[in-house]
Design an enzyme around this catalytic site. Structure first.
Site, PDB file in Angstrom:
ATOM      1  N   ASN A 122       1.431  -2.589   5.472  1.00 16.24           N
ATOM      2  CA  ASN A 122       0.693  -1.352   5.656  1.00 16.24           C
ATOM      3  C   ASN A 122      -0.654  -1.322   4.942  1.00 16.24           C
ATOM      4  OD1 ASN A 122       0.398   1.737   5.910  1.00 16.24           O
ATOM      5  ND2 ASN A 122       0.537   1.457   3.694  1.00 16.24           N
ATOM      6  N   GLY A 161       0.815  -1.204   0.000  1.00 19.73           N
ATOM      7  CA  GLY A 161       0.000   0.000   0.000  1.00 19.73           C
ATOM      8  C   GLY A 161       0.850   1.256   0.000  1.00 19.73           C
ATOM      9  N   ILE A 204      -5.365   9.794  11.356  1.00 18.92           N
ATOM     10  CA  ILE A 204      -4.425  10.504  10.495  1.00 18.92           C
ATOM     11  C   ILE A 204      -5.196  11.156   9.345  1.00 18.92           C
ATOM     12  CG2 ILE A 204      -2.317  10.320   9.134  1.00 18.92           C
ATOM     13  CD1 ILE A 204      -1.904   9.560  12.034  1.00 18.92           C
ATOM     14  N   ASP A 225      -2.965  -7.391  -4.686  1.00 12.74           N
ATOM     15  CA  ASP A 225      -4.185  -7.311  -3.899  1.00 12.74           C
ATOM     16  C   ASP A 225      -3.948  -8.101  -2.621  1.00 12.74           C
ATOM     17  OD1 ASP A 225      -6.669  -7.512  -2.714  1.00 12.74           O
ATOM     18  OD2 ASP A 225      -7.741  -8.010  -4.559  1.00 12.74           O
ATOM     19  N   TYR A 285     -13.131  -3.888  12.205  1.00 13.62           N
ATOM     20  CA  TYR A 285     -11.787  -3.405  11.863  1.00 13.62           C
ATOM     21  C   TYR A 285     -10.838  -3.566  13.052  1.00 13.62           C
ATOM     22  CZ  TYR A 285      -8.164   0.009  10.542  1.00 13.62           C
ATOM     23  OH  TYR A 285      -6.969   0.638  10.262  1.00 13.62           O
ATOM     24  N   SER A 340       1.343   3.502  -2.455  1.00 14.66           N
ATOM     25  CA  SER A 340       1.052   4.518  -3.465  1.00 14.66           C
ATOM     26  C   SER A 340       0.496   5.802  -2.871  1.00 14.66           C
ATOM     27  CB  SER A 340       0.067   3.966  -4.503  1.00 14.66           C
ATOM     28  OG  SER A 340      -1.177   3.658  -3.899  1.00 14.66           O
ATOM     29  N   ARG A 341       0.069   5.781  -1.608  1.00 10.73           N
ATOM     30  CA  ARG A 341      -0.561   6.958  -1.021  1.00 10.73           C
ATOM     31  C   ARG A 341      -0.422   6.908   0.496  1.00 10.73           C
ATOM     32  NH1 ARG A 341      -5.483   5.368   1.140  1.00 10.73           N
ATOM     33  NH2 ARG A 341      -6.171   3.277   0.549  1.00 10.73           N
TER      34      ARG A 341
END
Length: 258
Positions: free
Chosen positions: A100, A16, A196, A67, A163, A18-19
């Site tokens: 992450n 993860g 965040i 994925d 979660y 990319s951002r």
């Protein structure tokens, strides 16, 4: 005091990347001399932006599609990573794994469906478990693993039951991995961010003034966390100075709900 020796050219794999937190971690590590491999689920364009930013910092970077909710693909991904390490970095191992990648959820316990539960489990717990299992043979002796949990595993958040349950499982997994991989000098720790300001969860913490103010009011340092707060913590946790820490949970939340 001595620390297990890592290779001169250190390589971190960030899922993860990319951002958000993953991108910030990549840039902080690049500033400290790390090369990085990042993964992305769909946004190849955003991943390439991260790669370009790392390269501007003078380090090597590669983006690979993954994925993390589909464990059946991990064997093929491991082989792709093996080829990438050899062709791009001249290595057959890497030095740090930052688990992450993740998605958010905002549904109450009574309204959670089995499909929603399974989706979160596949990404946040099963995915972390079996991706780590697939990649540990390529992780160098003396390497490091950071598993992302959440402050929500400690304090309550409305709609976060499923979660947070998965993140609690990740924290237990971290302690077990620290014991099982310790003979190879591999340190395994949990990083638990607070709220965040990113696009995670549709950007609610970043973009909703009421939520932002509520978080800040319940945080000891008086503000919402920023991606760089976490990227800097990742770089610190992977530094040689933290080499005697393993099996631990480090919450980086600015003191939420103390």
């Amino acid at each position: 005091m001595t620390h297990p020796t890592l290779s001169c050219s250190r390589i971190a794999l960030i899922t993860g990347g990319s951002r958000g937190l993953g991108k910030s971690a990549a840039l902080h590590l690049a500033a400290q001399g790390w090369d990085v491999v990042i993964t992305y689920a769909q946004r190849a364009d955003a991943a390439q932006e991260t790669v370009a930013a790392v390269e501007r910092a003078g380090r090597k970077a590669v983006a690979l599609q993954l994925d993390t909710g589909r464990a059946s693909t991990f064997k093929a991904f491991a082989e792709t990573l093996r080829q990438t390490l050899s062709e791009t970095f001249g290595r057959d191992t890497f030095d740090a794994l930052f688990n992450n990648a993740g998605t958010g959820s905002n549904v109450s316990f009574m309204e959670t469906t089995e499909a929603e539960f399974d989706d979160l489990m596949n990404i946040h717990l099963k995915g972390v478990f079996f991706l780590t299992q697939a990649l540990v043979p390529m992780l160098a002796d003396g390497g490091r693993i950071i598993n992302v949990s959440s402050g929500l595993a400690r304090f309550y958040g409305m709609g976060k039951t499923t979660y947070a349950t998965m993140k609690g499982g990740v924290e237990v997994l971290t302690r077990y991995l620290a014991k099982e991989l310790g003979a190879r000098g591999i340190r395994v720790n949990t990083l638990a961010p607070g709220a965040i300001a990113t696009d995670f969860g549709n950007g609610v913490v970043r973009d909703n003034p009421q939520v932002n103010a509520l978080v800040a009011a319940n945080t000891a340092l008086g503000r919402v966390g920023q991606p760089d707060d976490i990227g800097g913590a990742v770089a610190a946790m992977l530094s040689p100075e933290m080499g005697w820490m393993t099996g631990e949970r480090m919450e980086v939340s600015g003191g939420m709900f103390l």
